[in-house]
Structures are given as structure tokens and as C-alpha cells.
Design a protein around this motif. Structure first.
Motif, PDB file in Angstrom:
ATOM      1  N   TYR A 212      12.499  25.414 -19.634  1.00  0.00           N
ATOM      2  CA  TYR A 212      13.521  25.219 -20.652  1.00  0.00           C
ATOM      3  C   TYR A 212      12.853  24.897 -21.990  1.00  0.00           C
ATOM      4  N   LEU A 242      18.215  27.111 -22.828  1.00  0.00           N
ATOM      5  CA  LEU A 242      18.890  25.814 -22.791  1.00  0.00           C
ATOM      6  C   LEU A 242      18.958  25.267 -21.365  1.00  0.00           C
ATOM      7  N   VAL A 245      24.023  21.960 -18.920  1.00  0.00           N
ATOM      8  CA  VAL A 245      24.702  20.841 -19.564  1.00  0.00           C
ATOM      9  C   VAL A 245      25.577  20.120 -18.540  1.00  0.00           C
ATOM     10  N   SER A 247      28.038  17.047 -18.653  1.00  0.00           N
ATOM     11  CA  SER A 247      28.710  16.114 -19.554  1.00  0.00           C
ATOM     12  C   SER A 247      29.322  14.965 -18.756  1.00  0.00           C
ATOM     13  N   ILE A 335      14.456  19.338 -27.173  1.00  0.00           N
ATOM     14  CA  ILE A 335      15.364  19.477 -26.037  1.00  0.00           C
ATOM     15  C   ILE A 335      15.639  18.063 -25.514  1.00  0.00           C
ATOM     16  N   THR A 336      16.922  17.700 -25.403  1.00  0.00           N
ATOM     17  CA  THR A 336      17.290  16.345 -25.000  1.00  0.00           C
ATOM     18  C   THR A 336      18.302  16.381 -23.855  1.00  0.00           C
ATOM     19  N   ASN A 337      18.616  15.196 -23.311  1.00  0.00           N
ATOM     20  CA  ASN A 337      19.636  15.094 -22.265  1.00  0.00           C
ATOM     21  C   ASN A 337      21.008  14.704 -22.827  1.00  0.00           C
ATOM     22  N   ASP A 338      21.164  14.756 -24.151  1.00  0.00           N
ATOM     23  CA  ASP A 338      22.475  14.579 -24.765  1.00  0.00           C
ATOM     24  C   ASP A 338      23.246  15.886 -24.605  1.00  0.00           C
ATOM     25  N   PRO A 339      24.334  15.924 -23.825  1.00  0.00           N
ATOM     26  CA  PRO A 339      25.030  17.197 -23.564  1.00  0.00           C
ATOM     27  C   PRO A 339      25.579  17.865 -24.828  1.00  0.00           C
ATOM     28  N   ASN A 341      23.979  17.662 -27.754  1.00  0.00           N
ATOM     29  CA  ASN A 341      22.816  17.999 -28.581  1.00  0.00           C
ATOM     30  C   ASN A 341      21.622  18.306 -27.683  1.00  0.00           C
ATOM     31  N   SER A 342      21.836  19.204 -26.725  1.00  0.00           N
ATOM     32  CA  SER A 342      20.730  19.532 -25.818  1.00  0.00           C
ATOM     33  C   SER A 342      19.619  20.272 -26.548  1.00  0.00           C
ATOM     34  N   LYS A 343      19.991  21.018 -27.594  1.00  0.00           N
ATOM     35  CA  LYS A 343      18.995  21.690 -28.441  1.00  0.00           C
ATOM     36  C   LYS A 343      19.187  21.214 -29.868  1.00  0.00           C
TER      37      LYS A 343
END
Length: 351
Positions: A212, A242, A245, A247, A335-339, A341-343
């Protein structure tokens, strides 16, 4: 007198094995659009065929075009199990306007004929094309000098089209070299006369990308097969895959002080700026990937994992000399684990 067993006709016993042994004929792309060509300038489309059957022998018995304006070349021998071969279809281009030419493939790989189609447009003036050829790969002109496949989901297939023109004095056989396993390219027409144009259709298969985030490579635009690659023919390719996701009500929430960083070199060789990253959500924020789209940037991240209410600094350094040679806008990808703001993309403007 008792009822005797029925005896099946002999032809039923011979038919079943033949059906089970039938080969599976598969065509990678049954329709090829060759783009634009000039009047009375024959064009050729290439179709890749596969033997995906369970037995070892696939034979093409005949390929019949729908008119005598089209010529066919097909393999005369056997195609082994799992092997590939090509069928070439050449249209004489002696009628102006759009064309749609078909041919029927007869083989032991299917009970019914399999059809291939060649489409395109014949123009009175082969230069009559709206593309702006702004980039020069050693006299092979194009309307793009990089490829970006953004916001890909796992399993998705994406295409991108690039127009090309022969700006040289000899016939070219354009090719794209050093393609990665996840990218294919179909060039039409196969041969490009001086002053004529065509196109390249790139197809990206995201299921063949393993990681990813950002995946980058370079391909090379060549005038002929076997041409040596060099920096003048290099074209960067990037793909952003990506993560899935998920959420939840207690998901982390990323906030940035800015998504754009403006830097002034003021005669210096390098310049550093900062972006503040915070987690305003109720659970831990993880930054799993931090990558640059171009060279000429260096990054330093204070922390890659932030508790609720915690923040950190992302330092981005731009290097003036390296940025002189990049073709695309300098950017940083997170790349984050915020659904939501994953990108995350941070654009860098450096002067």
C-alpha cells in the motif's frame, strides 16, 4: 419378456471425450483501437492469444476477416499448454472515416468461432489530431512525460492513454521498455511513418502491486525493439494503492497545519520547512508510510504514532540542484489509519 438395458449409440461415446479435450482459447484484448492513420496507409493490430486448456495442443485452423480489405497472419503450428502466440490483422486504410473490422478465429479451442475486432479512424491528413505533443523522446513526440495512477483500490484495473507522433525521418516501431509486472502497454499502430501519429494505452493491474502507498518505477519510450535505454527516454510512473478503509466511531483523526509548503531558496542549496501533524481523534493515529513522489526532497518525521491529542512535526527539506531535474510537482505522501485521511498529500513549492 424383461426390459433390457438401452444401448447408447457409438457416436455418443466418441463425442464426450472430444468435448472434454477441447482446448480453451483466450484472447488478452479482443478489441484493439489503432487510433488515427492516413489514407492508403495500412495499419496493423496485434492480438495475443493464450492456450489455457487442460490439454497440450491448441491449433488455429483458420482466421477469416470480414472483408478483403483486411489481411491476417496467424500461427500455423501447435500452441502448447500455457503458451502464447499472436495474430496480426492489417487494414489497408483505403476508405476515410471510422472503421470497425472483424475476423473469426476457428480452432480446436472452442466449438464456435472467436472474434477479434480492429477499430480506428482513417484521416485525409494523418497530422489532423488535437493532441499537443509537448515532450520529445528522441524524435518520438508525446503529449505526456509521466504517468500517475492515483487512488487505486486493491483489485482495480486502470487505463491511461498517451498520444505519440514520429518526428523523425525514418519509420519507427514504437515500444515501451522495462515495464513492471503490474503494467502493460498496447502501442498502435505497430509501425509509425514520419509525421504520423498513434497512441499507447497503458493498463495497470493493482492486484499485482504488493504494498500500500506509493509505488514508483521508470519505463522507457523506444523508437524500435531492442533499443538501449537512457535518461532522455525515461518516463516516471507512479501508483498510489489505498489501504482498505475501516470506519469506526472511535477512529483517529489527522489534522495538518497546512497541505502546502512554500519554500524560498534565496541563493541557498537547500531549504527546510515544517508541517505540524496532530491527532484530534479518540484513538491512536499511525502513519504507516511516508514517501516522496520525486527526488530533491528529504523528510524527517518526529513520531509515526500519535496518541489522542498528541502532535508532531514533519520536516521537509528541498534540495535546489536536484529539483531542477524533476518532471512532476514535488509532493510527499502519507498513508495513515485515519479512515477519512488514509492518503494525505503535501505539495511542495520551492523557488
Amino acid at each position: 419378456m424383461g426390459i433390457g438395458k438401452k444401448v447408447l449409440p457409438f457416436y455418443l461415446f466418441t463425442f464426450l471425450p472430444l468435448t472434454m479435450q477441447a482446448q480453451r482459447l483466450s484472447i488478452a484484448n479482443p478489441t484493439v483501437d489503432i487510433g488515427h492513420t492516413g489514407y492508403d496507409m495500412p495499419v496493423t493490430a496485434t492480438f495475443e492469444i493464450h492456450n489455457k486448456g487442460l490439454m497440450s495442443k491448441l491449433e488455429i485452423q483458420d482466421v477469416k476477416p470480414d472483408c478483403n480489405c483486411t489481411k491476417i497472419e496467424f500461427p500455423k503450428g501447435e500452441i502448447g499448454m500455457g503458451d502464447k502466440a499472436v495474430i496480426k490483422m492489417t487494414y489497408d486504410a483505403r476508405m476515410l472515416g471510422h472503421f470497425n473490422k472483424q475476423a473469426a478465429i476457428y480452432s480446436n479451442g472452442s466449438e464456435e468461432p472467436v472474434y477479434i475486432t480492429m477499430t480506428g479512424v482513417v484521416l485525409a491528413d494523418p497530422m489532423a489530431h488535437s493532441a499537443s505533443y509537448s515532450y520529445d523522446f528522441n524524435n518520438l513526440l508525446t503529449d505526456a512525460d509521466d504517468l500517475e495512477f492515483d487512488n487505486l483500490n486493491k483489485g482495480e484495473t486502470r487505463t491511461a492513454e498517451m498520444h505519440i507522433m514520429n518526428n523523425g525521418t525514418t519509420v519507427m516501431q514504437p515500444n515501451v521498455l522495462h515495464l513492471p509486472p503490474y503494467l502493460t502497454a498496447q502501442v498502435t499502430p505497430e509501425r509509425l511513418s514520419p509525421g504520423h501519429n498513434g497512441k499507447v494505452v497503458f493498463t495497470l493491474h493493482s492486484d499485482k502491486i504488493h504494498d500500500y502507498g506509493l509505488t514508483q518505477t521508470s519505463v522507457y519510450m523506444a523508437q524500435q525493439l531492442g533499443e538501449k535505454v537512457n535518461a532522455d527516454t525515461e518516463m516516471p510512473v507512479s501508483a498510489v494503492l489505498l489501504p482498505p478503509v475501516v470506519s469506526t466511531a472511535d477512529a483517529p483523526q489527522l489534522t495538518l497545519s497546512d497541505s502546502t509548503l512554500n519554500l524560498q531558496f534565496d541563493g541557498k542549496a537547500k531549504k527546510t520547512g515544517e508541517i505540524l501533524i496532530a491527532n484530534s481523534g479518540p484513538s491512536r493515529l499511525d502513519i504507516s508510510s511516508l514517501q516522496m513522489f520525486t527526488r530533491g526532497l528529504k523528510v524527517t518525521l518526529g513520531k509515526s504514532s500519535l496518541k489522542p491529542g498528541e502532535q508532531t512535526k514533519l520536516k521537509i527539506t528541498a534540495i535546489a540542484n536536484d529539483l531542477l531535474h524533476v518532471r512532476t510537482t514535488p509532493r510527499v505522501l502519507m498513508i495513515t489509519n485515519d479512515p477519512k485521511n488514509s492518503k494525505v498529500i503535501i505539495t511542495v513549492h520551492a523557488k
